[in-house]
Design an enzyme around this catalytic site. Structure first.
Site, short mmCIF file in Angstrom:
data_model
loop_
_atom_site.label_atom_id
_atom_site.label_comp_id
_atom_site.label_asym_id
_atom_site.label_seq_id
_atom_site.Cartn_x
_atom_site.Cartn_y
_atom_site.Cartn_z
N GLY A 1 -13.33 4.67 -0.64
CA GLY A 1 -11.98 5.11 -0.33
C GLY A 1 -10.91 4.54 -1.25
CE LYS B 1 1.89 3.41 -8.26
NZ LYS B 1 0.62 2.74 -7.92
CB VAL C 1 1.60 5.87 3.62
CG1 VAL C 1 2.92 5.11 3.70
CG2 VAL C 1 0.80 5.43 2.41
CB VAL D 1 6.74 0.64 -8.01
CG1 VAL D 1 6.04 -0.19 -9.08
CG2 VAL D 1 7.35 1.90 -8.63
CD GLU E 1 10.61 -2.98 -2.96
OE1 GLU E 1 9.81 -3.09 -3.91
OE2 GLU E 1 11.78 -3.37 -3.01
#
Length: 449
Positions: free
Chosen positions: A184, A202, A13, A129, A126
């Site tokens: 992956g 979540k 990320v 989830v 944001e």
């Protein structure tokens, strides 16, 4: 105006976020005003998917947070610690935070929200989830005028990929999991995904936003797909259902009960494999996609759908939060102090603070009502179905269907689907069925919508 970004983590990320910020052409003009000033990494010598100047890389995450050139701290390192401590450190320094860390927010969201509110800075989540699906801001703002009655969703892409393959190919859970790891889609240790913990994190966050108060994350009943038998996925298909790992937060009394219980709310929050009718809006969500169905008064049903994980979707949500903070700063306080400054900017709800407007708690699970799927291994004898039906009837459990699927030698498999029944009554019926001499085992017990 240049806004300095401190990035905690440069994994999948983090690299995605850095890639967006490094290529502002064609994006919102504010992206061009964002500059990565410092990045915290675990290993300076590790090969990386994006080339950043060595001078901005550091193994000292606290130094990244403390750097005066860093205006916004972006936490994408994951895990509970040191992520929690670093978020609180940034808040204490008056710096807004953007995080994709659902585990930290699910467990320490109230602590972080209180610190953010006291300091007058933003903590936006944001990306925690639904990956690239916008759901946090809609629940906080767009749907704020509704009485939310239910939030349900497929919010773990790994398990949805596995279940989709099991349904399409009749493949066994173990072999599909191995494929998912090779591709992956699943981690080397997939426990958080396949045992339901990721989805429970979540739904804990969504519960607080939708219903105005948090419930204890550790108390959410959680069942994953790791014990799911491909046989039940196949039987479900024959009966007109698909099996999904569903996360649910529901006001059992509906909108009327919500209106009468402004100060306190008892909720049914849970994660478990669920049989969905093929006509259900969530039944057609396949592969690694996620979807979240929000039901409220007066909006009715609204579904948010899209890719739920991966570098691109999650980084998209992270950058959206950064732009949210940067945009308010630019409009409200142009050229002044920084995005963490108190005053006009502090009007933005910091994390979940403004959402804590009533007390919520989990309802006693024995008092919840559900439809159920049960698969029994029994003797292949006349009268067995009648005895099973009598046990259900004696406990006040209404049966939708009961049928024998397979008989081999002296053994048979019987599948029962109930109508919506009180959980306490259902458990009573199961105890009586397990005591029958002709019932060898309760092989599976799943929820059904």
């Amino acid at each position: 105006m240049t806004i300095g970004i401190g990035l905690l983590g440069l994994g999948t990320v983090g690299a995605g976020v850095a890639g967006i910020l490094a290529s502002p052409a064609g994006r919102h003009p504010l992206v061009g005003e964002l500059a990565i000033k410092r990045v915290a990494v675990r290993d300076l010598n590790r090969p990386r998917p994006i080339d950043l100047p060595a001078a901005i890389l550091s193994t000292d995450a606290e130094a990244v947070v403390d750097d005066p050139s860093v205006d916004i701290v972006v936490e994408v390192m994951g895990g509970l610690e040191p992520a929690r401590s670093l978020i609180l450190r940034a808040i204490a320094a008056g710096k807004p935070v953007v995080t994709a860390n659902k585990a930290v927010i699910a467990r320490y969201g109230e602590e972080i929200a209180a610190a953010a509110a006291a300091k007058g800075v933003y903590v936006l989540i944001e990306a925690a989830v639904g990956g690239g699906i916008p759901i946090i801001e809609p629940l906080k703002q767009s749907l704020g005028g509704n009485r939310i009655t239910k939030v349900s969703g497929i919010i773990n892409g790994t398990t949805n990929y596995i279940l989709s393959r099991m349904a399409d190919e009749g493949a066994a859970y173990g072999s599909v999991l191995a494929d998912a790891q090779e591709l992956g889609y699943a981690e080397a240790d997939p426990a958080a995904d396949v045992e339901g913990a990721d989805a429970a994190d979540k739904i804990a966050i969504l519960t607080a936003l939708a219903f105005g108060g948090s419930v204890p994350r550790s108390a959410i009943p959680t069942e994953g797909i790791n014990r799911l038998d491909a046989r039940d996925v196949g039987y479900a298909a024959q009966l007109g259902y698909v099996v999904k790992l569903l996360a649910v937060a529901e006001n059992p009394g509906g909108a009327a009960n919500s209106a009468q219980s402004a100060a306190s709310q008892a909720l049914d929050v849970r994660v478990h494999p669920t049989l969905l009718p093929k006509s259900h809006p969530l039944a057609g969500v396949y592969g690694v996609n996620n979807a979240i169905l929000v039901e409220g008064d007066p909006v009715g049903q609204v579904m948010f759908y899209g890719p739920g994980a991966g570098a691109g979707p999650t980084a998209s949500a992270v950058v959206a939060d950064i732009l949210n903070i940067a945009g308010i700063w630019a409009v409200a306080r142009p050229g002044v102090a920084g995005p963490g400054a108190s005053g006009a900017g502090a009007a933005l709800d910091p994390l979940l603070a403004a959402s804590r407007w009533r007390q919520c708690h989990l309802i006693d699970s024995a008092q919840t009502r559900h439809r159920n799927y049960i698969r029994l291994r029994t003797s292949d004898e006349a009268g067995v179905i009648g005895k099973i039906g009598s046990c259900f009837g004696a406990a006040g459990v209404s049966i939708q269907s009961i049928m024998q699927f397979e008989a081999q030698g002296e053994r048979a498999e019987i599948v029962v689907i109930t109508h919506e029944v009180l959980e306490a009554n259902f458990r009573q019926a199961l105890l009586a069925i397990e005591a029958l001499a002709d019932v060898q085992a309760v092989e599976a017990c799943l929820r059904t919508l």
